[in-house]
Design a protein around this motif. Structure first.
Motif, mmCIF file in Angstrom:
data_model
loop_
_atom_site.group_PDB
_atom_site.id
_atom_site.type_symbol
_atom_site.label_atom_id
_atom_site.label_comp_id
_atom_site.label_asym_id
_atom_site.label_seq_id
_atom_site.Cartn_x
_atom_site.Cartn_y
_atom_site.Cartn_z
ATOM 1 N N LYS A 143 18.757 21.896 21.948
ATOM 2 C CA LYS A 143 17.336 22.089 21.629
ATOM 3 C C LYS A 143 16.592 22.665 22.819
ATOM 4 N N THR A 185 14.296 21.943 11.341
ATOM 5 C CA THR A 185 13.677 22.787 12.340
ATOM 6 C C THR A 185 13.277 21.936 13.514
ATOM 7 N N ASP A 186 13.600 22.411 14.730
ATOM 8 C CA ASP A 186 13.174 21.715 15.946
ATOM 9 C C ASP A 186 11.701 21.973 16.159
ATOM 10 N N GLY A 187 10.888 21.070 15.753
ATOM 11 C CA GLY A 187 9.449 21.222 15.909
ATOM 12 C C GLY A 187 8.906 20.246 16.890
ATOM 13 N N PRO A 224 10.498 27.789 16.976
ATOM 14 C CA PRO A 224 11.342 26.590 16.967
ATOM 15 C C PRO A 224 12.796 26.937 16.643
#
Length: 321
Positions: free
Chosen positions: A168, A319-321, A239
């Motif tokens: 990430k 999703t990496d938010g 993201p």
């Protein structure tokens, strides 16, 4: 008390300095020596030891430029920890633009290697002994195979919390859970106790700024996260998408393939991705997505045979938010 010098081969590198090291591999029939080139950036201050490697497949040149540009940003007098930079692992393949070694072996299937085995096995053993054994983390840089292209993506064991976290941090457009492959550097290094992030992007024998820039920025973000560098690192533009499964959509027949999608396209099941036909444009056969996802790889070959991979689609988990 200051840091100790860093030992590699027959060389010691003082804290706050960098040094190029040549690790002997073999001798050519002409009598010239072939060595594995390594640059050690040994920071003035304590910190982790990591490696960055590229061109384990000789035609995958993009990573070499990533390493070169990364090194240009680092000052050993300000660095915390040590970076081992290996821009070309498959030296013999790199000199001829060949994926494999002269004996046609795939170096990335020869790990952990042996000091008395094949040439591939000996290089793998040298890399494990002189590089991997000294590091807690490695970032291995790859491109797509010949006549294919990859979207910038970070592959690793996303079930491992630390690997997941660093994936990430790296900030590639996609992070993909990838199983270990027998004989690969990632498998051997993992079994030896090192964590490995595998960066895939671009095409064989090509430079492109998206792949290079994403790679350099991602490595610097990881180094900043580990406390190795203090500079403000630019954040990703978007993201990171997480994927646990991906598949190639393959040609159902032989023909000339006309591609109708691009890397990074979000596609829905049933979307038209291209068309195959004969040399007169007859017998057209549409190629459609068989799942929702993002295009992370595609063929650059206009002539395809039944079963050839055409478009690589990764299904998005989160999703990496």
């Amino acid at each position: 008390m200051g840091r100790e010098s860093f030992a590699i081969g027959q060389v010691r590198v003082r804290p706050g300095s960098r040094k190029d090291v040549e690790l002997p591999i073999t001798r050519l029939v002409t009598g010239g020596d072939v060595s594995l080139p390594v640059q050690i950036v040994h920071g003035k201050y304590d910190g982790p030891t990591i490696w960055v490697s590229a061109a384990i497949h000789g035609e995958e040149v993009m990573g070499v430029e990533v390493v070169r540009r990364l090194l240009a940003t680092l000052n050993p007098k300000h660095l915390h920890g040590t970076l081992m930079a290996v821009p070309v692992v498959n030296v013999l393949g790199f000199m001829t633009g060949d994926r494999y070694l002269p004996d046609r072996r795939d170096l990335n299937r020869a790990f952990p290697g042996s000091p008395r085995g094949s040439l591939a096995s000996r290089i793998a053993h040298l890399f494990m002994e002189e590089v991997v054994s000294k590091c807690e983390l490695g970032i291995d840089l790859h491109t797509a195979a010949d006549r294919r292209a990859n979207l910038p993506q970070l592959r690793g064991d996303l079930d491992d919390p630390r690997t997941y976290g660093l994936a990430k941090v790296f900030g590639a457009p996609v992070m993909l859970h990838a199983k270990l492959r027998d004989g690969s550097l990632r498998q051997a290094a993992t079994e030896a106790g090192s964590m490995v992030l595998l960066y895939e992007s671009g095409e064989a024998m090509r430079f492109d700024e998206l792949s290079i820039g994403t790679g350099v920025a991602g490595i610097r973000r990881v180094m900043a996260h580990l406390g190795m560098i203090e500079e403000v690192v630019e954040q990703p533009a978007a993201p990171t998408l997480e994927s646990r499964e991906s598949n190639w959509i393959r040609a159902r027949g032989t023909g000339i393939f006309q591609l109708e999608c691009e890397l990074g396209d979000m596609v829905e099941s049933g979307r038209r991705l291209g068309r195959t036909s004969d040399t007169f444009g007859r017998g057209g056969r549409l190629v459609r997505a068989d799942r929702d996802g993002i295009v992370i790889g595609l063929t650059r070959a206009p002539i395809v045979n039944a079963g050839d991979g055409l478009v690589h689609v990764a299904q998005i988990t989160s999703t990496d938010g």
